[in-house]
Design a protein around this motif. Structure first.
Motif, PDB file in Angstrom:
ATOM      1  N   SER A  62       0.846  -1.188   0.000  1.00 32.91           N
ATOM      2  CA  SER A  62       0.000   0.000   0.000  1.00 32.91           C
ATOM      3  C   SER A  62       0.882   1.239   0.000  1.00 32.91           C
ATOM      4  N   ALA A  63       0.245   2.375  -0.091  1.00 33.36           N
ATOM      5  CA  ALA A  63       0.963   3.651  -0.055  1.00 33.36           C
ATOM      6  C   ALA A  63       0.033   4.719   0.489  1.00 33.36           C
ATOM      7  N   GLN A  64       0.627   5.771   0.999  1.00 34.49           N
ATOM      8  CA  GLN A  64      -0.143   6.958   1.366  1.00 34.49           C
ATOM      9  C   GLN A  64       0.547   8.163   0.743  1.00 34.49           C
ATOM     10  N   PHE A  65      -0.168   8.809  -0.178  1.00 37.69           N
ATOM     11  CA  PHE A  65       0.352   9.987  -0.861  1.00 37.69           C
ATOM     12  C   PHE A  65      -0.201  11.236  -0.174  1.00 37.69           C
ATOM     13  N   GLY A  66       0.670  12.183   0.085  1.00 39.87           N
ATOM     14  CA  GLY A  66       0.252  13.418   0.737  1.00 39.87           C
ATOM     15  C   GLY A  66       0.715  14.634  -0.032  1.00 39.87           C
TER      16      GLY A  66
END
Length: 517
Positions: A62-66
């Motif tokens: 997964s990833a979290q882009f901010g």
């Protein structure tokens, strides 16, 4: 000052939790254990790979882009204002593989991905009289963080195609416990009937065991936080701080079990007309419950079921602190603070597993689908902190000595009605760990039956001696309405260090730190 940026985090996760994979037997007494024959165990639990072979870990990425933009504006020499906006985008690159029966029963579930979580915030700092001896500071904003990914990994292992956990017992619809087998590597992956014939088993194509879902619109945890503080330098070189913080869960987590009702909605069966307790089945003459399961032979019974991770906006907490700090010369710092705090939630997550958070996260007598916030298991209303830190003035082996006292309110708790061998399940949901007791009005209350008048009198005397129960007579006790005694902690810590130098050079290469606590 304008700041524009991006923060991108990538995760690759692997989690293996094969509980009960060597077989777990519970016997009612030593004689039954010594016999070890067919049907002598009160219960039997076993886990295994639904597709056969060894149990494989849950693996996903997964990833979290901010993305964020901020303006830090010095409005005047005494007043600074910071305004910002951040958007977080959680993404899952893999989806769990659910069994066909799960897809049919629960409308093709998946893990939500690609949602936009908007997080505005604003803060300020005001030097009130431009003399740097008092300031007012504060702010309000929304913030998103990564969850404990193990809560998401449940969906990748418990999906009807990965691991299955099967329970058996004399009153279990799956069948009885098989005869005891001491070899942990050849445990039976099935229940049996009275003649020892296989009934429900792992890998037979129909039993799927626990299934964990994530609601279609379930978002990452998101909180709104506001704080306001006042700092003031007092005569005698004291520093006073007054601060208040408020937290509101915009998207917090709570878990329901959908393995109830005719449609898998998790709905209740009935309501007790005398006490108001919501029921998920009926009680039988043995003191055990007969829950109104959705598909017990498919998704299991008791602490096994279909657990769905949902959002709630009901959680909140706040605290107010007054603190005093003083420097005594260049080497001694003294601090003291008192904090008043309250914390309310729907469920207090204390485990990595969906079933454990559901079983132990809240004691409730109402509808499990209603996300009503009550006193949290983490609620500690009063806290006192006192500390002193002294830096010894010598140059070789500089040493710091700290003495810290912390005292705070005891942890809250609930009296539950759990009993032996599955008894005490007063809401008939299959587990007896989440049922707050009914507090009788007195010895003659017909909502509780006792074996003898002496037992009734003894229980009544116990309630009289516990104020948090005595004040709730005639009702089902509220979750976490009792509290353990005040707790005191005293820590002494000494830290000393020296410079280590490389041979024939004067370059510092590292530090050696020694602590005594």
């Amino acid at each position: 000052t304008i700041t524009i940026g991006t923060r991108n985090e990538f995760y690759s996760l692997s989690n293996l939790f094969a509980q009960s994979s060597f077989g777990v037997y519970n016997f009612p007494d030593l004689a039954s254990f010594a016999d070890g024959g067919l049907g002598t165990a009160d219960s039997y639990r076993i886990s295994g790979a639904l597709a056969g072979g060894p149990v494989l870990p849950a693996e996903f990425s997964s990833a979290q882009f901010g993305l964020y933009a901020q303006d830090q504006w010095q409005v005047s020499p005494q007043f600074a204002l910071t305004i910002g906006l951040r958007v977080d985008i959680p993404v899952f690159f893999d989806q769990p593989t659910y069994a066909d029966q799960v897809n049919q029963d629960f409308n093709n579930p998946d893990v939500p991905s690609g949602q936009l979580l908007w997080n505005p915030r604003i803060g300020f700092n005001w030097d009130i009289n431009a003399e740097q001896n008092q300031q007012l500071r504060g702010g309000i904003g929304m913030f998103t963080g990564n969850p404990a990914y193990v809560w998401m990994s449940n969906a990748y292992s418990n999906n009807g195609t990965g691991i299955g956990i099967l329970s058996c017992g004399p009153t279990n619809p799956n069948g009885q416990a098989p005869a005891f087998n001491a070899d942990p590597f050849s445990q039976a992956l099935f229940c049996v009937d009275g003649a020892g014939n296989r009934t429900v088993g792992i890998g037979d194509g129909s039993f799927l065991g626990e299934v964990d879902l994530i609601g279609g619109d379930t978002k990452y945890p998101q909180v709104m936080r506001a704080n306001l503080a006042y700092d003031r330098r007092l005569p005698g070189d004291f520093l006073l701080t007054l601060e208040g913080i408020f937290n509101k869960g915009i998207n917090d987590y709570f878990i329901v079990n959908r393995n109830y009702g005719a449609d898998g909605s998790g709905s209740a069966f009935a309501t007790d007309p005398n006490t108001g307790r919501v029921l998920y089945g009926t009680q039988n003459q043995t003191g055990r419950s007969d829950p109104n399961y959705f598909r017990p032979s498919v998704y299991g019974t008791g602490s096994v079921g279909v657990f769905e991770l949902l959002n709630t906006s009901e959680n909140y907490s706040y605290n107010m602190t007054v603190g005093l700090q003083k420097f005594v010369g260049p080497d001694l710092r003294l601090t003291g603070a008192y904090t008043f705090a309250r914390s309310y939630d729907v469920q207090s997550f204390t485990s990595s597993r969906a079933t454990s958070n559901w079983r132990f996260g809240r004691s409730y007598s109402g509808d499990q689908l209603v996300d009503k916030a009550e006193v949290s298991s983490f609620d500690r209303p009063h806290k006192v902190t006192l500390s002193g830190t002294y830096d010894f003035p010598w140059k070789n082996w500089p040493t710091q000595l700290s003495l810290i006292y912390i005292g705070y309110s005891g942890q809250p708790y609930t009296y539950n009605s759990g009993g032996s061998s599955g008894r005490g399940d007063t809401n008939a949901n299959g587990v007896n760990t989440d049922d707050p007791i009914y507090v009788p009005t007195g010895v003659g209350d017909t909502n509780l039956l006792f074996e003898s008048a002496a037992d009734a009198a003894e229980f009544d005397a116990f309630i009289n001696a516990v104020p948090c129960l005595n004040e709730q007579r005639g009702t089902i006790m509220t979750r976490n309405s009792c509290r353990n005694p005040w707790q005191n902690f005293l820590d002494l810590a000494a830290v000393s260090y020296t410079h280590l130098r490389a041979h024939e050079t004067s370059d510092d290469i590292s530090y050696a730190v020694f602590c005594l606590k």
